[in-house]
Design a protein around this motif. Sequence first.
Motif, PDB file in Angstrom:
ATOM      1  N   ILE A  30       0.854  -1.190   0.000  1.00  0.00           N
ATOM      2  CA  ILE A  30       0.000   0.000   0.000  1.00  0.00           C
ATOM      3  C   ILE A  30       0.891   1.242   0.000  1.00  0.00           C
ATOM      4  N   ARG A  31       0.367   2.328  -0.557  1.00  0.00           N
ATOM      5  CA  ARG A  31       1.067   3.619  -0.472  1.00  0.00           C
ATOM      6  C   ARG A  31       0.596   4.324   0.796  1.00  0.00           C
ATOM      7  N   HIS A  32       1.564   4.895   1.487  1.00  0.00           N
ATOM      8  CA  HIS A  32       1.246   5.626   2.703  1.00  0.00           C
ATOM      9  C   HIS A  32       2.170   6.833   2.793  1.00  0.00           C
ATOM     10  N   LYS A  33       1.593   8.022   2.780  1.00  0.00           N
ATOM     11  CA  LYS A  33       2.358   9.271   2.818  1.00  0.00           C
ATOM     12  C   LYS A  33       3.416   9.308   1.722  1.00  0.00           C
ATOM     13  N   GLY A  34       3.053   8.826   0.567  1.00  0.00           N
ATOM     14  CA  GLY A  34       3.967   8.892  -0.572  1.00  0.00           C
ATOM     15  C   GLY A  34       4.989   7.774  -0.631  1.00  0.00           C
ATOM     16  N   THR A  35       4.984   6.902   0.353  1.00  0.00           N
ATOM     17  CA  THR A  35       5.940   5.792   0.389  1.00  0.00           C
ATOM     18  C   THR A  35       5.181   4.480   0.214  1.00  0.00           C
ATOM     19  N   VAL A  36       5.816   3.534  -0.454  1.00  0.00           N
ATOM     20  CA  VAL A  36       5.202   2.220  -0.584  1.00  0.00           C
ATOM     21  C   VAL A  36       5.696   1.345   0.572  1.00  0.00           C
ATOM     22  N   VAL A  37       4.754   0.728   1.286  1.00  0.00           N
ATOM     23  CA  VAL A  37       5.113  -0.190   2.365  1.00  0.00           C
ATOM     24  C   VAL A  37       4.538  -1.570   2.044  1.00  0.00           C
ATOM     25  N   ALA A  38       5.224  -2.605   2.497  1.00  0.00           N
ATOM     26  CA  ALA A  38       4.795  -3.986   2.220  1.00  0.00           C
ATOM     27  C   ALA A  38       4.967  -4.826   3.475  1.00  0.00           C
ATOM     28  N   TYR A  39       3.913  -5.591   3.779  1.00  0.00           N
ATOM     29  CA  TYR A  39       3.927  -6.475   4.944  1.00  0.00           C
ATOM     30  C   TYR A  39       3.451  -7.858   4.536  1.00  0.00           C
ATOM     31  N   ARG A  40       3.996  -8.864   5.205  1.00  0.00           N
ATOM     32  CA  ARG A  40       3.452 -10.205   5.031  1.00  0.00           C
ATOM     33  C   ARG A  40       1.997 -10.172   5.493  1.00  0.00           C
ATOM     34  N   ASN A  41       1.133 -10.765   4.704  1.00  0.00           N
ATOM     35  CA  ASN A  41      -0.303 -10.691   4.990  1.00  0.00           C
ATOM     36  C   ASN A  41      -0.710 -11.740   6.025  1.00  0.00           C
ATOM     37  N   VAL A  42      -0.027 -11.730   7.137  1.00  0.00           N
ATOM     38  CA  VAL A  42      -0.293 -12.685   8.212  1.00  0.00           C
ATOM     39  C   VAL A  42      -0.275 -11.920   9.536  1.00  0.00           C
ATOM     40  N   CYS A  43      -1.393 -11.961  10.229  1.00  0.00           N
ATOM     41  CA  CYS A  43      -1.491 -11.253  11.508  1.00  0.00           C
ATOM     42  C   CYS A  43      -0.712 -12.000  12.587  1.00  0.00           C
ATOM     43  N   PRO A  44       0.064 -11.282  13.406  1.00  0.00           N
ATOM     44  CA  PRO A  44       0.815 -11.951  14.478  1.00  0.00           C
ATOM     45  C   PRO A  44      -0.066 -12.507  15.587  1.00  0.00           C
ATOM     46  N   HIS A  45      -1.352 -12.162  15.597  1.00  0.00           N
ATOM     47  CA  HIS A  45      -2.238 -12.710  16.623  1.00  0.00           C
ATOM     48  C   HIS A  45      -2.532 -14.180  16.320  1.00  0.00           C
ATOM     49  N   GLN A  46      -3.337 -14.439  15.286  1.00  0.00           N
ATOM     50  CA  GLN A  46      -3.671 -15.835  14.964  1.00  0.00           C
ATOM     51  C   GLN A  46      -3.630 -16.105  13.468  1.00  0.00           C
ATOM     52  N   GLY A  47      -2.882 -15.290  12.746  1.00  0.00           N
ATOM     53  CA  GLY A  47      -2.638 -15.589  11.338  1.00  0.00           C
ATOM     54  C   GLY A  47      -3.654 -15.061  10.351  1.00  0.00           C
TER      55      GLY A  47
END
Length: 121
Positions: A30-47
């Motif tokens: 996703i773009r956020h404040k002009g920067t592209v950020v990327a995260y593994r689509n896995v929640c640290p709670h229960q996935g």
Amino acid sequence: MPEKLLCASSDVSETTAKICELEGVEIGVIRHKGTVVAYRNVCPHQGGPVCEGLKMPKVCVEFDEERRPLKQSFDTDEMHFVCPWHGWEFKIETGEALGDPKIRLNRYKVIERDENIYVEV
Ligand code: FES
């Protein structure tokens, strides 16, 4: 670290995360404040698929001296992913969980070059 092509720059918006698959792993971008950020689509709670959750601004509440809520507003400068499974919230800018900043989404280093998005893996 090797760079892997994730998607075209034009595929990434500021409104919702694009979910890409790379070597069997889902990555939300996703773009956020002009920067592209990327995260593994896995929640640290229960996935859960955290990057597919709502994108919501920080909620700010003002209280009176007896801790009664007086006013509520939204701070659109701090946006959060809300995990669709149980509602944990994470700052999009840093990946930190609101309830405990020691808990974070798994972030990738992003390179935007020649109209494409690459991540280091
Ligand atoms: S799996 Fe994300 S809040 Fe539970």
